[in-house]
Design a protein around this motif. Structure first.
Motif, PDB file in Angstrom:
ATOM      1  N   CYS A  60       0.854  -1.237   0.010  1.00  0.00           N
ATOM      2  CA  CYS A  60       0.070  -0.040   0.206  1.00  0.00           C
ATOM      3  C   CYS A  60       0.793   1.162   0.098  1.00  0.00           C
ATOM      4  O   CYS A  60       0.478   2.208  -0.752  1.00  0.00           O
ATOM      5  CB  CYS A  60      -1.004  -0.014   1.241  1.00  0.00           C
ATOM      6  SG  CYS A  60      -2.228  -1.213   1.296  1.00  0.00           S
ATOM      7  N   GLY A  61       1.929   1.271   0.633  1.00  0.00           N
ATOM      8  CA  GLY A  61       2.861   2.439   0.678  1.00  0.00           C
ATOM      9  C   GLY A  61       3.429   2.609  -0.483  1.00  0.00           C
ATOM     10  O   GLY A  61       3.878   3.798  -0.807  1.00  0.00           O
ATOM     11  N   MET A  62       3.985   1.544  -1.221  1.00  0.00           N
ATOM     12  CA  MET A  62       4.594   1.626  -2.683  1.00  0.00           C
ATOM     13  C   MET A  62       3.642   1.924  -3.543  1.00  0.00           C
ATOM     14  O   MET A  62       4.037   3.112  -4.331  1.00  0.00           O
ATOM     15  CB  MET A  62       5.125   0.275  -2.836  1.00  0.00           C
ATOM     16  CG  MET A  62       6.011   0.207  -4.349  1.00  0.00           C
ATOM     17  SD  MET A  62       7.226   1.347  -4.115  1.00  0.00           S
ATOM     18  CE  MET A  62       8.410   0.572  -3.100  1.00  0.00           C
ATOM     19  N   VAL A  63       2.396   1.755  -3.438  1.00  0.00           N
ATOM     20  CA  VAL A  63       1.299   2.156  -4.408  1.00  0.00           C
ATOM     21  C   VAL A  63       1.076   3.710  -4.284  1.00  0.00           C
ATOM     22  O   VAL A  63       0.877   4.575  -5.200  1.00  0.00           O
ATOM     23  CB  VAL A  63      -0.007   1.348  -4.337  1.00  0.00           C
ATOM     24  CG1 VAL A  63      -1.277   2.007  -5.056  1.00  0.00           C
ATOM     25  CG2 VAL A  63       0.178   0.018  -4.819  1.00  0.00           C
ATOM     26  N   LEU A  64       0.977   4.009  -2.972  1.00  0.00           N
ATOM     27  CA  LEU A  64       0.808   5.330  -2.832  1.00  0.00           C
ATOM     28  C   LEU A  64       1.887   6.344  -3.102  1.00  0.00           C
ATOM     29  O   LEU A  64       1.739   7.508  -3.641  1.00  0.00           O
ATOM     30  CB  LEU A  64       0.489   5.752  -1.365  1.00  0.00           C
ATOM     31  CG  LEU A  64       0.084   7.097  -0.577  1.00  0.00           C
ATOM     32  CD1 LEU A  64      -1.079   7.781  -1.375  1.00  0.00           C
ATOM     33  CD2 LEU A  64       0.345   7.250   0.840  1.00  0.00           C
ATOM     34  N   THR A  65       3.042   5.684  -3.089  1.00  0.00           N
ATOM     35  CA  THR A  65       4.130   6.376  -3.487  1.00  0.00           C
ATOM     36  C   THR A  65       4.168   6.712  -5.033  1.00  0.00           C
ATOM     37  O   THR A  65       4.308   7.981  -5.497  1.00  0.00           O
ATOM     38  CB  THR A  65       5.473   5.649  -3.223  1.00  0.00           C
ATOM     39  OG1 THR A  65       5.551   5.458  -1.839  1.00  0.00           O
ATOM     40  CG2 THR A  65       6.838   6.287  -3.748  1.00  0.00           C
ATOM     41  N   ALA A  78      10.524   7.281  -1.299  1.00  0.00           N
ATOM     42  CA  ALA A  78       9.609   6.160  -0.965  1.00  0.00           C
ATOM     43  C   ALA A  78       9.417   5.879   0.655  1.00  0.00           C
ATOM     44  O   ALA A  78       8.354   5.737   1.031  1.00  0.00           O
ATOM     45  CB  ALA A  78       9.877   4.922  -1.536  1.00  0.00           C
ATOM     46  N   LEU A  79      10.566   6.119   1.404  1.00  0.00           N
ATOM     47  CA  LEU A  79      10.541   5.886   2.796  1.00  0.00           C
ATOM     48  C   LEU A  79       9.524   6.789   3.408  1.00  0.00           C
ATOM     49  O   LEU A  79       8.937   6.300   4.457  1.00  0.00           O
ATOM     50  CB  LEU A  79      11.828   6.319   3.545  1.00  0.00           C
ATOM     51  CG  LEU A  79      12.811   4.941   3.297  1.00  0.00           C
ATOM     52  CD1 LEU A  79      14.245   5.579   3.980  1.00  0.00           C
ATOM     53  CD2 LEU A  79      12.521   3.614   3.885  1.00  0.00           C
TER      54      LEU A  79
END
Length: 129
Positions: A60-65, A78-79
């Motif tokens: 989910c964090g990568m998709v939001l990035t 990305a962090l």
């Protein structure tokens, strides 16, 4: 690592534009993923729920990035998205299951001293080398 930009898919492969994903963006959250896997073993979780939750949060964090990168048309750290997603996801799961104190404190490992006998007979211990 070079990741192709979404807007560049219509071009040929030689003219494709790339974004850069640093190894720190993979390794730092990966340490939490590894910890969640180890915590699953420690609490004897039957379905590896902490590992699954942390991996879904990472996704989910990568998709939001990538979504923010598409909207702003600028590279994103990305962090900034991966760490809050993975930390909050894992912490909320631990809180919900009533294991927050164990999750936060971790396990205690005893450090073996070099005076112990080797486990296998005939194997030299480190001071004997």
């Amino acid at each position: 690592m070079r990741v192709p930009r979404f807007s560049a898919w219509t071009q040929n492969l030689c003219g494709m534009q790339f974004s850069i994903l640093g190894y720190g963006d993979i390794i730092v959250p990966g340490l939490l993923v590894a910890y969640c896997s180890r915590f699953d073993v420690w609490v004897n979780s039957p379905k590896k729920i902490y590992l699954f939750c942390c991996c879904i949060a990472y996704l989910c964090g990568m998709v939001l990035t990538f979504a923010v990168m598409l909207v702003t048309k600028m590279g994103q750290p990305a962090l900034l998205y991966l760490v809050p997603f993975t930390l909050l996801g894992s912490a909320l799961l631990a809180w919900r299951r009533g294991e927050m104190r164990q999750f936060w404190n971790g396990t205690t490992y005893e450090v073996l001293d070099s005076t112990r006998e080797p486990l296998l007979p005939g194997v030299l211990s480190p001071p004997d080398l």
